[in-house]
Design a protein around this motif. Structure first.
Motif, PDB file in Angstrom:
ATOM      1  N   LYS A   1       8.909  19.717   8.763  1.00  0.00           N
ATOM      2  CA  LYS A   1       9.131  20.030   7.327  1.00  0.00           C
ATOM      3  C   LYS A   1      10.302  19.258   7.107  1.00  0.00           C
ATOM      4  CE  LYS A   1       5.924  22.780   7.828  1.00  0.00           C
ATOM      5  NZ  LYS A   1       5.756  22.927   9.082  1.00  0.00           N
TER       6      LYS A   1
ATOM      7  N   GLY B   1       7.439  26.295  11.903  1.00  0.00           N
ATOM      8  CA  GLY B   1       6.774  27.223  11.301  1.00  0.00           C
ATOM      9  C   GLY B   1       6.706  28.639  12.067  1.00  0.00           C
TER      10      GLY B   1
ATOM     11  N   SER C   1      12.402  23.983   9.631  1.00  0.00           N
ATOM     12  CA  SER C   1      11.886  23.647  10.784  1.00  0.00           C
ATOM     13  C   SER C   1      10.838  22.678  11.238  1.00  0.00           C
ATOM     14  CB  SER C   1      11.339  25.201  11.634  1.00  0.00           C
ATOM     15  OG  SER C   1      10.768  24.991  12.793  1.00  0.00           O
TER      16      SER C   1
ATOM     17  N   ASP D   1      10.418  22.030  16.511  1.00  0.00           N
ATOM     18  CA  ASP D   1      10.618  23.708  16.121  1.00  0.00           C
ATOM     19  C   ASP D   1      12.203  23.839  16.219  1.00  0.00           C
ATOM     20  OD1 ASP D   1       9.898  23.439  18.733  1.00  0.00           O
ATOM     21  OD2 ASP D   1      10.286  25.632  18.909  1.00  0.00           O
TER      22      ASP D   1
ATOM     23  N   ALA E   1      11.272  25.941   3.705  1.00  0.00           N
ATOM     24  CA  ALA E   1      12.106  24.605   4.098  1.00  0.00           C
ATOM     25  C   ALA E   1      12.851  24.135   3.010  1.00  0.00           C
ATOM     26  CB  ALA E   1      11.197  23.657   5.129  1.00  0.00           C
TER      27      ALA E   1
ATOM     28  N   GLN F   1       8.236  31.015  11.289  1.00  0.00           N
ATOM     29  CA  GLN F   1       8.507  32.064  10.245  1.00  0.00           C
ATOM     30  C   GLN F   1       7.344  32.696   9.769  1.00  0.00           C
ATOM     31  OE1 GLN F   1       8.033  32.403   6.652  1.00  0.00           O
ATOM     32  NE2 GLN F   1       6.788  30.493   6.906  1.00  0.00           N
ATOM     33  N   GLY F   2       6.339  32.070   9.935  1.00  0.00           N
ATOM     34  CA  GLY F   2       4.880  32.613   9.409  1.00  0.00           C
ATOM     35  C   GLY F   2       4.536  33.812  10.205  1.00  0.00           C
TER      36      GLY F   2
ATOM     37  N   THR G   1       8.293  34.961   3.313  1.00  0.00           N
ATOM     38  CA  THR G   1       8.454  33.759   3.044  1.00  0.00           C
ATOM     39  C   THR G   1       9.226  33.510   1.624  1.00  0.00           C
ATOM     40  OG1 THR G   1       6.978  32.743   4.593  1.00  0.00           O
ATOM     41  CG2 THR G   1       7.647  31.411   2.679  1.00  0.00           C
TER      42      THR G   1
ATOM     43  N   SER H   1       4.115  29.639   2.530  1.00  0.00           N
ATOM     44  CA  SER H   1       4.436  28.220   2.949  1.00  0.00           C
ATOM     45  C   SER H   1       5.425  27.816   3.641  1.00  0.00           C
ATOM     46  CB  SER H   1       4.290  27.318   1.574  1.00  0.00           C
ATOM     47  OG  SER H   1       4.899  25.960   1.557  1.00  0.00           O
ATOM     48  N   ASN H   2       5.376  27.143   4.770  1.00  0.00           N
ATOM     49  CA  ASN H   2       6.431  26.661   5.339  1.00  0.00           C
ATOM     50  C   ASN H   2       7.383  25.693   4.641  1.00  0.00           C
ATOM     51  OD1 ASN H   2       6.042  27.996   7.840  1.00  0.00           O
ATOM     52  ND2 ASN H   2       4.506  26.747   8.472  1.00  0.00           N
ATOM     53  N   HIS H   3       6.651  24.792   3.806  1.00  0.00           N
ATOM     54  CA  HIS H   3       7.121  23.905   3.070  1.00  0.00           C
ATOM     55  C   HIS H   3       8.102  24.471   1.909  1.00  0.00           C
ATOM     56  CE1 HIS H   3       7.533  20.357   0.320  1.00  0.00           C
ATOM     57  NE2 HIS H   3       7.187  21.085  -0.681  1.00  0.00           N
TER      58      HIS H   3
ATOM     59  N   ASP I   1       3.061  29.396  16.005  1.00  0.00           N
ATOM     60  CA  ASP I   1       2.875  30.448  15.140  1.00  0.00           C
ATOM     61  C   ASP I   1       1.324  30.357  15.010  1.00  0.00           C
ATOM     62  OD1 ASP I   1       2.133  28.782  12.130  1.00  0.00           O
ATOM     63  OD2 ASP I   1       2.780  27.879  13.887  1.00  0.00           O
TER      64      ASP I   1
END
Length: 291
Positions: free
Chosen positions: A40, A277, A37, A30, A72, A279-280, A99, A67-69, A244
């Motif tokens: 990802k 992740g 991050s 992370d 990223a 940011q979630g 996001t 989505s973190n993906h 997260d």
């Protein structure tokens, strides 16, 4: 040649667990970058390198509103000088999520399709095979798993590795990179028993040998309960590790419960994969978490 790169993530001991008779460590993926991050970046790295090698100019990928993906990919494409489009699950809302707003600000074009249509992961007619390079949701695929394997390059001596599981791509990479180590996944999805088969498809491991636990999802993907949020705050207070509520909070909670249940024999040396992740957490009411 892809010039974007990050230093290897650090492995840190978690002294809080030192009195359990087990050695517990965390891989701080992370901390490599605030946006690209955790796992990802590692899942994306070989896809992006291949796209550049093939002279593609746009990345097209899939994901949900949180989505973190997606975020990223937007950040990585901006850094690599590639255009990108995200095919987003669900009709376009009146107000975009944090996001999607951030991904859009980084240059990602957003293309919304219904949840029913999204389930088939269609390749839209506007995708140009000459200039566009498609990446599956969450970076799923053997190329993504190969990238995820590099996250633990040179890291040896652990009896157990634990990770959060979404698509299973990271877990597949860890299995491939760590022969002889028991890799356990904590699913963030409710009752998605197909995960073991999807991981097996990337590793050649029989699905029966893929160890994924399904009891720590707290209601399903991106769902949470007060018990989980309390645990995340307590974990941060005791260890300084932020998590997260979608993935890593459930991972650490699951590990804590397994430890309490003596799932790990005394003398075990355990590595937890912090896959980023954070940011979630922006979707939570302000003040919910202490970090």
């Amino acid at each position: 040649m892809l010039s974007l790169s990050f230093p290897p993530p650090k492995v840190e001991a978690i002294p809080f667990y030192s009195n359990t008779g087990r050695q517990v460590f965390v891989l701080r993926a992370d901390a490599i970058d605030p946006v690209i991050s955790g796992n990802k970046w590692f899942k994306l790295r070989y896809y992006l390198a291949e796209a550049i090698q093939q002279h593609k100019t746009r990345i097209v990928t899939y994901g949900g509103a949180f989505s973190n993906h997606i975020i990223a990919t937007a950040a990585a494409c901006k850094a690599a000088g590639l255009a990108c489009t995200g095919i987003i699950r669900g009709e376009q809302p009146l107000v975009l999520s944090h996001t999607l707003l951030q991904a859009q600000a980084m240059g990602m074009q957003l293309y919304f399709i219904s949840r029913q249509d999204y389930a088939a992961k269609p390749v839209p007619g506007w995708v140009n095979p000459t200039t566009d390079y498609c990446i599956a949701e969450g970076g799923y695929g053997k190329t993504g798993a190969a990238g995820a394997a590099t996250m633990v390059a040179g890291i040896e001596g652990f009896t157990h590795i634990l990770c959060a599981v979404g698509t299973g791509t990271t877990m597949a990479g860890l299995i491939t990179a760590s022969p002889g180590t028991k890799v356990t996944g904590i699913s963030s999805l409710k009752n998605n028993t197909a995960l073991a088969t999807e991981v097996a498809a990337l590793t050649g491991t029989p699905a029966a040998n893929v160890d994924i636990l399904h009891e720590f999802h707290f209601g399903g993907y991106a769902k949470h309960k007060p018990e989980l949020l309390f645990f995340m705050n307590k974990l941060f207070e005791q260890t300084g590790i932020p998590t997260d509520f979608v993935y890593t909070g459930k991972l650490f909670y699951g590990f804590h419960e397994l430890l309490r249940q003596n799932y790990f024999v005394p003398g075990s040396k355990i590595l937890l994969i912090h896959s980023g992740g954070l940011q979630g957490n922006l979707s939570l009411p302000k003040g919910t978490l202490m970090y």
